[in-house]
Every structure is written in structure tokens, then in C-alpha cells.
Enzyme design. Sequence first.
Site, mmCIF file in Angstrom:
data_model
loop_
_atom_site.group_PDB
_atom_site.id
_atom_site.type_symbol
_atom_site.label_atom_id
_atom_site.label_comp_id
_atom_site.label_asym_id
_atom_site.label_seq_id
_atom_site.Cartn_x
_atom_site.Cartn_y
_atom_site.Cartn_z
ATOM 1 N N ARG A 1 73.136 -3.133 30.829
ATOM 2 C CA ARG A 1 72.251 -3.707 29.822
ATOM 3 C C ARG A 1 73.026 -4.716 28.986
ATOM 4 O O ARG A 1 74.074 -4.410 28.443
ATOM 5 C CB ARG A 1 71.671 -2.594 28.916
ATOM 6 C CG ARG A 1 70.826 -1.562 29.651
ATOM 7 C CD ARG A 1 69.582 -2.168 30.261
ATOM 8 N NE ARG A 1 68.754 -2.853 29.281
ATOM 9 C CZ ARG A 1 67.827 -2.263 28.551
ATOM 10 N NH1 ARG A 1 67.588 -0.974 28.697
ATOM 11 N NH2 ARG A 1 67.132 -2.956 27.686
ATOM 12 N N HIS B 1 41.797 2.416 -0.352
ATOM 13 C CA HIS B 1 42.669 2.692 0.803
ATOM 14 C C HIS B 1 42.660 4.144 1.252
ATOM 15 O O HIS B 1 43.436 4.510 2.119
ATOM 16 C CB HIS B 1 44.117 2.253 0.538
ATOM 17 C CG HIS B 1 44.238 0.852 0.007
ATOM 18 N ND1 HIS B 1 43.687 -0.239 0.643
ATOM 19 C CD2 HIS B 1 44.849 0.370 -1.107
ATOM 20 C CE1 HIS B 1 43.953 -1.329 -0.066
ATOM 21 N NE2 HIS B 1 44.656 -0.991 -1.123
ATOM 22 N N ARG C 1 47.654 -1.009 4.428
ATOM 23 C CA ARG C 1 47.726 -2.106 5.397
ATOM 24 C C ARG C 1 46.965 -1.842 6.684
ATOM 25 O O ARG C 1 46.852 -2.714 7.531
ATOM 26 C CB ARG C 1 49.195 -2.419 5.682
ATOM 27 C CG ARG C 1 49.882 -2.806 4.368
ATOM 28 C CD ARG C 1 51.185 -3.419 4.613
ATOM 29 N NE ARG C 1 51.060 -4.626 5.423
ATOM 30 C CZ ARG C 1 52.057 -5.418 5.701
ATOM 31 N NH1 ARG C 1 53.253 -5.127 5.261
ATOM 32 N NH2 ARG C 1 51.885 -6.476 6.430
ATOM 33 N N PRO D 1 57.270 4.261 7.321
ATOM 34 C CA PRO D 1 57.597 5.620 7.748
ATOM 35 C C PRO D 1 58.326 5.614 9.088
ATOM 36 O O PRO D 1 57.856 5.045 10.060
ATOM 37 C CB PRO D 1 56.225 6.282 7.892
ATOM 38 C CG PRO D 1 55.317 5.472 7.047
ATOM 39 C CD PRO D 1 55.851 4.065 7.117
ATOM 40 N N GLU D 2 59.497 6.202 9.100
ATOM 41 C CA GLU D 2 60.242 6.326 10.340
ATOM 42 C C GLU D 2 60.276 7.804 10.711
ATOM 43 O O GLU D 2 59.688 8.630 10.016
ATOM 44 C CB GLU D 2 61.657 5.765 10.142
ATOM 45 C CG GLU D 2 61.620 4.254 9.894
ATOM 46 C CD GLU D 2 62.926 3.583 10.232
ATOM 47 O OE1 GLU D 2 63.525 3.953 11.263
ATOM 48 O OE2 GLU D 2 63.353 2.710 9.475
#
Length: 315
Positions: free
Chosen positions: A196, A136, A155, A47-48
Amino acid sequence: MVTEQYSRSTEATPNEGPAYVRSITWGAPAAASAPAPWRSAKLRAMPELPEVETTRRGLAPHVVGRTIARIEVREPRLRWPVARTLPSTLADHRIEGLERRGKYLLFGTDAGTLLVHLGMSGSLRYLPDVTPAGTHDHIDIHFADGGALRFNDPRRFGSFIHTNAPAEHALLRELGPEPLGSDFTAEYLWRSSRHRQVTIKQHLMNGKVVVGVGNIYASESLFRAGIHPSRAAGRIAAARFEPLVAAVREVLRDAIEEGGTTLRNFVGGDGKPGYFRGALRVYERDGQPCVRCAAPIERRVLGQRATYYCPRCQR
Ligand SMILES: [Zn+2]
């Protein structure tokens, strides 16, 4: 104390957490046996930001305004152990709002905030009628007037944390601006990148610079902006940050919109957010022709993450 415990882990948690490879998407366990096109795709994803935002929008109508009757924790061993006191702290309190910060969902109550992270494989479903818990299904938040919010996480990299001061919490206070918010401007991103040496792709994926630009979205944004992913962030001219910021916003907005449309629902058994598969222009398209110039898309590994780009369109 709590603060130290989380601050150590924040370091290891940029936008995406560890670069694990998963073969299936996140979603309800019921989906695991169902044939679906997105399962056959090799999804190296979790999931983002768009998926978390889709979750927020999907759940808010079902949970905001509801009073928590009790919280059932079947498995407290998540990324950080669920505090033993969490259920009693939140019981009998009403969820007053559901916000998102980065990839955290913030369930606000008058007894503090519940911070939820879906980790790598977590999902939340609203159940109008509570069914027996499956494998789960680690946590249920039962509502006083019936129904429950169920957390499933094969997980167990997700988290459920209570805090009275979310903005100062170790997991949130160092996060960069929201990519869809007004603080994420070309000027800001240009300034943040000066001196950077890191590549522009890694710079975009640094959660202290901007939150929620994960691997897929970084590749796609750089393609849309015509910037080569391995260019040093500090050496990109100021003028190129305007199209880059616009591309990041566009890619995330498209993904949220697509999530909203492929999302069947968050109620019942198989609600699952859709990934942004249809609109991917470079991600996992190595060897295929660029949609703009037909040159073959290339793949290279940057900062241990697979990166896709057009060698001709991206400079
Ligand atoms: Zn091209």
C-alpha cells in the site's frame, strides 16, 4: 433498491464521513447556550467510535428491555430519508439489545434491527418525562411504560434505518474489524498494509481496514507508537505494528473511559459525551512542545485532514 442506494454512499464514508469543519461539539441543544470549556476549544470533530460507545453504554440501561409504543418522526430528511414504514415496523416490539458496530448503534428487536448513525452532529438522549420537542429534535421513540429516546441532529447527517439482516447490510458488511476486538492484530494490520502506497495515517483511517480510527485518534496513536504519519503504509517494518496496534487500542480505551467520566448522564436535558481533550498529546498542539522531547509539534495536511506529529519522536 435499498442495497444500491447505500453502497454508493459507503464509498464516500470512511470512518468519518466528509471532512467538514464544525465549531461546536455534538450534544444536546441545551448546551449551546451554556458556557463550557469544550465549546471554546476549536473542535473539528464529530461523534467518533469512543463517543458512540459512550452513548451505547449510557443508553443501554435505559432502553434495553423496553417496549416501543410508537415512533414519532418529525423530520424524515436525514442523510437517507427515514422510511415511512419504520414506525409501524417497530411499534409494539421490545428492544432486546443495544450493540455497536463501527459508528453504528444497533437496536435489536424481534422485528429486525434499527441502525442508528449519529452523523456529524447527532445525539440521543433518554427522557424519563417527555418534554416538548425543540429545534432539531427530529425523532422520538416513545416507550410503552413512559419516557422516550430522543434524537437531535442539527445537520441531519445522521441516519435511522431498519434492517432484518444487519451483518449483510450495505452500510456494515464491508467494515473492517473492530479496533478493540480480537481480529485487529499486529499481524492483520501488517498484512493489510503490504504494497500500500498510501500513508500509514490514511491506512488507519480507512474503515475497510479497521473501523473507528478517526482523525484525532489516528494522530494520537501514531504519536504513541513513534511512527511518522506520512510514512507509506507498505514500507513499515512488521515489528512496528505491534506497538501501533497497542497504541490504537490504548487511545480508544482512554477516550471511552474519559467519555464515561466526563459524561454527566444521558438522562434529561444536557447529557453529552465528553471529548478526549485532556489526554491529547499532539492533536491541535502544533507549535507546542512535544510531551516527550520538547521539540515543537508540527501540523501538515494528509488526505485533506490536519495531521499533528512530533518530527523528532516519530520516524
Ligand atoms: Zn517528540
